[in-house]
Scaffold this motif. Structure first.
Motif, PDB file in Angstrom:
ATOM      1  N   ASP A   1       0.839  -1.200   0.000  1.00  0.00           N
ATOM      2  CA  ASP A   1       0.000   0.000   0.000  1.00  0.00           C
ATOM      3  C   ASP A   1       0.877   1.254   0.000  1.00  0.00           C
ATOM      4  O   ASP A   1       0.544   2.255  -0.620  1.00  0.00           O
ATOM      5  N   PHE A   2       1.978   1.164   0.753  1.00  0.00           N
ATOM      6  CA  PHE A   2       2.903   2.299   0.858  1.00  0.00           C
ATOM      7  C   PHE A   2       4.304   1.830   0.502  1.00  0.00           C
ATOM      8  O   PHE A   2       4.699   0.716   0.860  1.00  0.00           O
ATOM      9  N   LEU A   3       5.020   2.726  -0.148  1.00  0.00           N
ATOM     10  CA  LEU A   3       6.386   2.406  -0.555  1.00  0.00           C
ATOM     11  C   LEU A   3       7.306   3.506  -0.049  1.00  0.00           C
ATOM     12  O   LEU A   3       7.013   4.689  -0.232  1.00  0.00           O
ATOM     13  N   CYS A   4       8.395   3.113   0.612  1.00  0.00           N
ATOM     14  CA  CYS A   4       9.386   4.122   0.999  1.00  0.00           C
ATOM     15  C   CYS A   4      10.708   3.751   0.334  1.00  0.00           C
ATOM     16  O   CYS A   4      11.254   2.668   0.577  1.00  0.00           O
ATOM     17  N   VAL A   5      11.192   4.624  -0.517  1.00  0.00           N
ATOM     18  CA  VAL A   5      12.456   4.372  -1.215  1.00  0.00           C
ATOM     19  C   VAL A   5      13.597   4.937  -0.363  1.00  0.00           C
ATOM     20  O   VAL A   5      13.680   6.143  -0.145  1.00  0.00           O
ATOM     21  N   ALA A   6      14.435   4.028   0.125  1.00  0.00           N
ATOM     22  CA  ALA A   6      15.580   4.408   0.983  1.00  0.00           C
ATOM     23  C   ALA A   6      16.821   3.728   0.418  1.00  0.00           C
ATOM     24  O   ALA A   6      17.582   3.078   1.125  1.00  0.00           O
ATOM     25  N   SER A   7      16.972   3.889  -0.898  1.00  0.00           N
ATOM     26  CA  SER A   7      17.989   3.104  -1.605  1.00  0.00           C
ATOM     27  C   SER A   7      19.366   3.765  -1.632  1.00  0.00           C
ATOM     28  O   SER A   7      20.280   3.265  -2.279  1.00  0.00           O
ATOM     29  N   GLY A   8      19.533   4.891  -0.941  1.00  0.00           N
ATOM     30  CA  GLY A   8      20.850   5.519  -0.840  1.00  0.00           C
ATOM     31  C   GLY A   8      21.264   6.228  -2.114  1.00  0.00           C
ATOM     32  O   GLY A   8      20.490   6.350  -3.066  1.00  0.00           O
ATOM     33  N   GLY A   9      22.502   6.703  -2.131  1.00  0.00           N
ATOM     34  CA  GLY A   9      22.987   7.418  -3.315  1.00  0.00           C
ATOM     35  C   GLY A   9      23.499   6.443  -4.361  1.00  0.00           C
ATOM     36  O   GLY A   9      24.060   5.411  -4.025  1.00  0.00           O
ATOM     37  N   TYR A  10      23.255   6.763  -5.615  1.00  0.00           N
ATOM     38  CA  TYR A  10      23.817   5.970  -6.724  1.00  0.00           C
ATOM     39  C   TYR A  10      24.871   6.816  -7.416  1.00  0.00           C
ATOM     40  O   TYR A  10      24.717   8.034  -7.531  1.00  0.00           O
ATOM     41  N   SER A  11      25.915   6.176  -7.933  1.00  0.00           N
ATOM     42  CA  SER A  11      26.978   6.962  -8.560  1.00  0.00           C
ATOM     43  C   SER A  11      26.702   7.285 -10.033  1.00  0.00           C
ATOM     44  O   SER A  11      27.307   8.196 -10.585  1.00  0.00           O
ATOM     45  N   LYS A  12      25.761   6.516 -10.668  1.00  0.00           N
ATOM     46  CA  LYS A  12      25.487   6.780 -12.093  1.00  0.00           C
ATOM     47  C   LYS A  12      24.024   7.159 -12.303  1.00  0.00           C
ATOM     48  O   LYS A  12      23.131   6.589 -11.664  1.00  0.00           O
ATOM     49  N   SER A  13      23.798   8.054 -13.257  1.00  0.00           N
ATOM     50  CA  SER A  13      22.429   8.497 -13.549  1.00  0.00           C
ATOM     51  C   SER A  13      21.545   7.327 -13.958  1.00  0.00           C
ATOM     52  O   SER A  13      20.358   7.275 -13.608  1.00  0.00           O
ATOM     53  N   THR A  14      22.128   6.367 -14.694  1.00  0.00           N
ATOM     54  CA  THR A  14      21.323   5.240 -15.191  1.00  0.00           C
ATOM     55  C   THR A  14      20.737   4.410 -14.041  1.00  0.00           C
ATOM     56  O   THR A  14      19.684   3.796 -14.193  1.00  0.00           O
ATOM     57  N   GLN A  15      21.393   4.428 -12.892  1.00  0.00           N
ATOM     58  CA  GLN A  15      20.875   3.645 -11.758  1.00  0.00           C
ATOM     59  C   GLN A  15      19.576   4.231 -11.194  1.00  0.00           C
ATOM     60  O   GLN A  15      18.889   3.577 -10.422  1.00  0.00           O
ATOM     61  N   PHE A  16      19.278   5.478 -11.569  1.00  0.00           N
ATOM     62  CA  PHE A  16      18.047   6.116 -11.077  1.00  0.00           C
ATOM     63  C   PHE A  16      16.858   5.873 -12.017  1.00  0.00           C
ATOM     64  O   PHE A  16      15.759   6.324 -11.723  1.00  0.00           O
ATOM     65  N   GLU A  17      17.099   5.172 -13.149  1.00  0.00           N
ATOM     66  CA  GLU A  17      16.044   5.085 -14.165  1.00  0.00           C
ATOM     67  C   GLU A  17      14.733   4.515 -13.629  1.00  0.00           C
ATOM     68  O   GLU A  17      13.649   4.976 -13.969  1.00  0.00           O
ATOM     69  N   TRP A  18      14.824   3.483 -12.754  1.00  0.00           N
ATOM     70  CA  TRP A  18      13.591   2.867 -12.229  1.00  0.00           C
ATOM     71  C   TRP A  18      12.780   3.865 -11.408  1.00  0.00           C
ATOM     72  O   TRP A  18      11.559   3.762 -11.317  1.00  0.00           O
ATOM     73  N   LEU A  19      13.463   4.878 -10.855  1.00  0.00           N
ATOM     74  CA  LEU A  19      12.748   5.897 -10.080  1.00  0.00           C
ATOM     75  C   LEU A  19      12.233   7.000 -11.000  1.00  0.00           C
ATOM     76  O   LEU A  19      11.149   7.540 -10.785  1.00  0.00           O
ATOM     77  N   GLN A  20      12.998   7.285 -12.052  1.00  0.00           N
ATOM     78  CA  GLN A  20      12.557   8.304 -13.019  1.00  0.00           C
ATOM     79  C   GLN A  20      11.252   7.885 -13.692  1.00  0.00           C
ATOM     80  O   GLN A  20      10.425   8.723 -14.040  1.00  0.00           O
TER      81      GLN A  20
END
Ligand SMILES: Cc1cc2nc3c(=O)[nH]c(=O)nc-3n(C[C@H](O)[C@H](O)[C@H](O)COP(=O)(O)OP(=O)(O)OC[C@H]3O[C@@H](n4cnc5c(N)ncnc54)[C@H](O)[C@@H]3O)c2cc1C
Length: 425
Positions: free
Chosen positions: A174-193
């Motif tokens: 029902d609720f999602l909290c993203v606490a995945s820390g920092g990523y060093s590459k922009s591509t690693q953020f794609e699933w969040l984008q």
């Protein structure tokens, strides 16, 4: 003992009415999970961690002692320690501040102590104390933990979140909290984008300066208690202790510069010129006056023997060499040309920087989810409901000294409270 979620697609367990999934088993994810589970016992809380380790940065942090927070009790002073996200955190700190961190751990029998420079550690001097505390809380409030599961995609279907894992399995919440820390590459953020969020591109912060081949590196191990370092062509300037290393320069003054200039330095490909004032009480003009006085007061003494600024002797010898001053020259006989050179080297010595080295004690990533897309009162996404963010995944980062963990505790707590409140409604 860690309680592990039984199956990835199980229906809500027992008497639970809603499910929260926290993505990331680091400091902020744990803080969100254990607080949410405590605040609403009817909420099923599951932490998903992609690696086989929980709280791995807490373990190694602060040289194995975990610099939990900083003994700073003024929000106005505190926010000056965050090169990115200071004004966002100013509002967030009203909900959970350093004092709350100290009390939270104290209530769980973990005492923190402040060192002379303000950094706070558990009195045990062992990061395992913090890990044990968080694991005990997770156990006490029946937080389930799934390890070795990497979340690849999150999608909102009707009112629920669906997570897709790297192994093809799915899970709902029902609720999602993203606490995945920092990523060093922009591509690693794609699933969040893909959720519609924008990303400030990631760049490293908290690093030391490389000066390959520079003779200053022969002085490795020398520490100067108080210097000012400026970066030529910018407004970047920091004051504090400086450590000379075998590859260049480190120490608080350099680390603070690396944080404030993180984006600029990345753009410049880590090539720039640093100006060091070894005696910040003086500028070029006042130093000239001081030299005039010294030449009068100790005229007969050798310059190499009498260093009037209490600088480390090895550094003084080096500054004399760099200014072309021989060992046996006396203050009275110092030629004007060499004197001017020495004055320049003492208060504005130029160093070419070429490259950086990760500061092993602590490093963070600048960049992440753009802050004006997150509500600082709840950590909920302003774009899509029931999606929360906490910790380093957002575009907040601090200098060294416990500020990054304070960000994790503050944002993790706020998200927990907001999710708990929403799940009770
Ligand atoms: C060596 C080192 C020492 C440090 N020392 C200090 C210190 O003393 N004091 C201080 O204030 N700060 C310190 N820091 C910074 C601090 O550790 C971080 O700012 C803090 O850990 C951030 O917490 P977080 O929960 O946001 O992210 P993290 O601690 O990075 O946790 C994120 C977790 O999410 C997991 N994850 C990522 N993506 C996925 C996915 N798709 N699916 C499932 N799981 C995923 C990761 O594996 C990780 O376990 C240090 C950092 C380092 C590297």
């Amino acid at each position: 003992m860690i309680k592990k979620a039984a199956s990835s697609n199980s229906p809500l367990s027992g008497n639970k009415s809603k499910r929260l999934i926290v993505i990331g088993g680091g400091a902020s994810g744990f803080f969100c999970a254990v607080n949410a589970a405590r605040m609403n016992p009817l909420l099923e809380v599951i932490i998903i961690e992609k690696t086989s380790k929980l709280l791995s940065k807490v373990k190694v942090s602060g040289g194995g002692r975990c610099n939990v927070t900083h003994a700073c009790y003024s929000m106005a002073d505190m926010i000056k320690k965050y090169p990115r996200g200071g004004s966002f955190l100013k509002k967030a700190f009203h909900h959970f501040f350093t004092t709350d961190t100290v009390s939270w751990f104290k209530e769980r029998k973990v005492e923190l102590k402040a060192e002379a420079d303000g950094r706070m550690f558990p009195v045990t001097n062992d990061s395992q104390t913090i890990i044990d505390c968080l694991l005990q809380e997770a156990n006490k409030y029946s937080v389930d933990i799934l390890m070795n599961k990497e979340v690849k995609e999150i999608n909102k279907r009707a009112d629920r979140w669906q997570l897709l894992f790297a192994n093809g399995l799915t899970m709902e919440a029902d609720f999602l909290c993203v606490a995945s820390g920092g990523y060093s590459k922009s591509t690693q953020f794609e699933w969040l984008q893909k959720t519609g969020h924008s990303i400030e591109s990631p760049v490293p912060s908290l690093f030391t300066f490389n000066m390959p081949g520079n003779p200053i590196t022969n002085l490795m191990g020398v520490t100067v208690e108080n210097v000012v370092v400026k970066i030529v062509g910018t407004k970047l300037s920091q004051q504090g202790p400086l450590l000379i290393t075998h590859w260049g320069m480190s120490g608080p003054a350099i680390l603070k510069l690396s944080a404030w200039g993180a984006r600029q330095f990345a753009t410049d490909n880590y090539k720039f010129t640093a100006l060091v004032n070894w005696v910040p009480l003086y500028n070029e003009q006042t130093l000239k006056d001081k030299f005039h006085q010294v030449r009068f007061d100790i005229a007969a003494q050798k310059i190499s023997n009498r260093n009037p600024f209490a600088l480390p002797q090895r550094l003084w010898q080096y500054l004399l060499q760099q200014s072309g001053i021989k060992e046996d020259v006396r203050w009275a006989d110092l030629p004007a040309k060499e004197q001017n050179k020495l004055i320049k080297n003492v208060c504005a010595q130029e160093f070419g920087v070429n490259g950086k080295t990760t500061f092993k004690e602590e490093f963070v990533t600048a960049g992440g989810i753009v802050l004006n897309e997150i509500d600082y009162n709840t950590m909920e996404s302003k774009i899509i409901s029931n999606l929360f963010f906490c910790g380093e995944v957002a575009d907040t980062d601090g200098i060294t000294g416990g500020y990054n963990f304070q960000n994790a505790w503050t944002t993790g707590f706020i998200a927990a409270k907001a999710i708990s409140d929403k799940s009770i409604q």
